[in-house]
Design a protein around this motif. Structure first.
Motif, mmCIF file in Angstrom:
data_model
loop_
_atom_site.group_PDB
_atom_site.id
_atom_site.type_symbol
_atom_site.label_atom_id
_atom_site.label_comp_id
_atom_site.label_asym_id
_atom_site.label_seq_id
_atom_site.Cartn_x
_atom_site.Cartn_y
_atom_site.Cartn_z
ATOM 1 N N LEU A 170 34.220 9.849 30.181
ATOM 2 C CA LEU A 170 33.954 8.686 31.023
ATOM 3 C C LEU A 170 35.378 8.610 31.868
ATOM 4 O O LEU A 170 36.318 8.349 31.399
ATOM 5 C CB LEU A 170 34.038 7.302 30.070
ATOM 6 N N ARG A 171 35.143 8.608 33.162
ATOM 7 C CA ARG A 171 36.318 8.670 34.080
ATOM 8 C C ARG A 171 35.941 8.343 35.466
ATOM 9 O O ARG A 171 34.562 8.493 35.695
ATOM 10 C CB ARG A 171 37.122 9.947 34.091
ATOM 11 N N PRO A 172 36.752 8.213 36.415
ATOM 12 C CA PRO A 172 36.223 7.706 37.750
ATOM 13 C C PRO A 172 35.592 8.903 38.250
ATOM 14 O O PRO A 172 36.223 9.970 38.161
ATOM 15 C CB PRO A 172 37.461 7.369 38.403
ATOM 16 N N THR A 173 34.390 8.967 39.072
ATOM 17 C CA THR A 173 33.821 10.114 39.781
ATOM 18 C C THR A 173 34.623 10.685 40.835
ATOM 19 O O THR A 173 35.342 9.986 41.639
ATOM 20 C CB THR A 173 32.552 9.512 40.225
ATOM 21 N N ALA A 174 34.965 12.017 40.484
ATOM 22 C CA ALA A 174 35.809 12.733 41.739
ATOM 23 C C ALA A 174 34.853 12.965 42.923
ATOM 24 O O ALA A 174 35.077 12.345 43.778
ATOM 25 C CB ALA A 174 36.472 14.015 41.102
ATOM 26 N N HIS A 175 33.978 13.848 42.648
ATOM 27 C CA HIS A 175 32.887 14.097 43.744
ATOM 28 C C HIS A 175 31.535 14.074 43.517
ATOM 29 O O HIS A 175 30.841 13.863 44.119
ATOM 30 C CB HIS A 175 33.481 15.507 44.194
ATOM 31 N N PRO A 230 37.571 -0.903 26.590
ATOM 32 C CA PRO A 230 38.907 -0.977 26.405
ATOM 33 C C PRO A 230 39.719 0.142 27.549
ATOM 34 O O PRO A 230 39.259 1.502 27.613
ATOM 35 C CB PRO A 230 39.271 -0.359 25.052
ATOM 36 N N SER A 231 40.812 -0.189 27.806
ATOM 37 C CA SER A 231 41.800 0.663 28.713
ATOM 38 C C SER A 231 42.362 1.679 27.986
ATOM 39 O O SER A 231 42.793 1.471 26.864
ATOM 40 C CB SER A 231 42.743 -0.390 29.445
ATOM 41 N N ALA A 232 42.238 2.794 28.466
ATOM 42 C CA ALA A 232 42.978 4.019 27.842
ATOM 43 C C ALA A 232 42.898 5.326 28.702
ATOM 44 O O ALA A 232 42.149 5.346 29.633
ATOM 45 C CB ALA A 232 42.019 4.535 26.671
ATOM 46 N N ASP A 233 43.801 6.111 28.554
ATOM 47 C CA ASP A 233 43.787 7.518 29.154
ATOM 48 C C ASP A 233 44.138 8.568 28.163
ATOM 49 O O ASP A 233 44.914 8.817 27.825
ATOM 50 C CB ASP A 233 45.053 7.435 30.280
ATOM 51 N N ILE A 234 42.754 9.257 28.115
ATOM 52 C CA ILE A 234 42.708 10.250 26.902
ATOM 53 C C ILE A 234 42.114 11.347 27.436
ATOM 54 O O ILE A 234 41.470 11.479 28.315
ATOM 55 C CB ILE A 234 41.863 9.950 25.902
ATOM 56 N N ASP A 235 42.900 12.431 27.153
ATOM 57 C CA ASP A 235 42.574 13.887 28.063
ATOM 58 C C ASP A 235 42.715 15.099 27.133
ATOM 59 O O ASP A 235 43.971 15.414 26.668
ATOM 60 C CB ASP A 235 43.355 14.171 29.483
ATOM 61 N N PHE A 236 41.942 15.946 26.669
ATOM 62 C CA PHE A 236 42.216 16.916 25.738
ATOM 63 C C PHE A 236 41.328 18.111 26.060
ATOM 64 O O PHE A 236 40.123 18.076 26.737
ATOM 65 C CB PHE A 236 42.498 16.575 24.660
ATOM 66 N N HIS A 237 41.641 19.370 25.663
ATOM 67 C CA HIS A 237 40.833 20.624 25.924
ATOM 68 C C HIS A 237 40.784 20.992 24.450
ATOM 69 O O HIS A 237 41.547 21.135 23.609
ATOM 70 C CB HIS A 237 41.510 21.690 26.561
ATOM 71 N N ILE A 238 39.551 21.438 24.210
ATOM 72 C CA ILE A 238 39.159 22.289 23.048
ATOM 73 C C ILE A 238 38.539 23.630 23.383
ATOM 74 O O ILE A 238 37.536 23.419 24.008
ATOM 75 C CB ILE A 238 38.114 21.588 21.998
ATOM 76 N N LEU A 239 39.170 24.672 23.120
ATOM 77 C CA LEU A 239 38.959 25.929 23.703
ATOM 78 C C LEU A 239 38.740 25.766 25.451
ATOM 79 O O LEU A 239 40.043 25.369 26.000
ATOM 80 C CB LEU A 239 37.620 26.382 23.272
#
Length: 99
Positions: A39-44, A61-70
């Motif tokens: 869930l994030r602001p739509t880029a394009h 809730p307000s949060a900024d979570i960003d991660f990579h798995i593989l």
């Protein structure tokens, strides 16, 4: 190791690898440079459900979570700075074509 545990380990490995492969195909077929699932602001472009900015900011809730798995990229970004975002929020695969 018991057969039950081997099955669970195999399912966990597939659960980690499959989203990476699917996300790569979405990028390939759409001609995108990147993006993330979550869930994030739509880029394009949004492959999923677009949600109104005001409703998202007000109810989640307000949060900024960003991660990579593989190769799988997950992102959750909801905050007051995005309240005026005209495109809304993408719940699903957000597609980014570059600047």
């Amino acid at each position: 190791m018991k057969k039950k545990y081997k099955s669970l380990i195999l399912i966990a490995i597939i659960a980690l690898i499959l989203p990476s492969i699917l996300q790569s195909f979405v990028y390939l077929f759409s001609g995108a440079c990147g993006g993330s699932f979550g869930l994030r602001p739509t880029a394009h472009l949004c492959v999923g459900v677009e949600i109104d900015s005001e409703k998202t900011i007000r109810k989640l809730p307000s949060a900024d979570i960003d991660f990579h798995i593989l190769f799988f990229h997950f992102g959750y970004r909801v905050d007051e700075k995005n309240a005026d975002w005209s495109e809304g929020f993408c719940l699903g695969q957000d597609i980014w074509y570059g600047e």
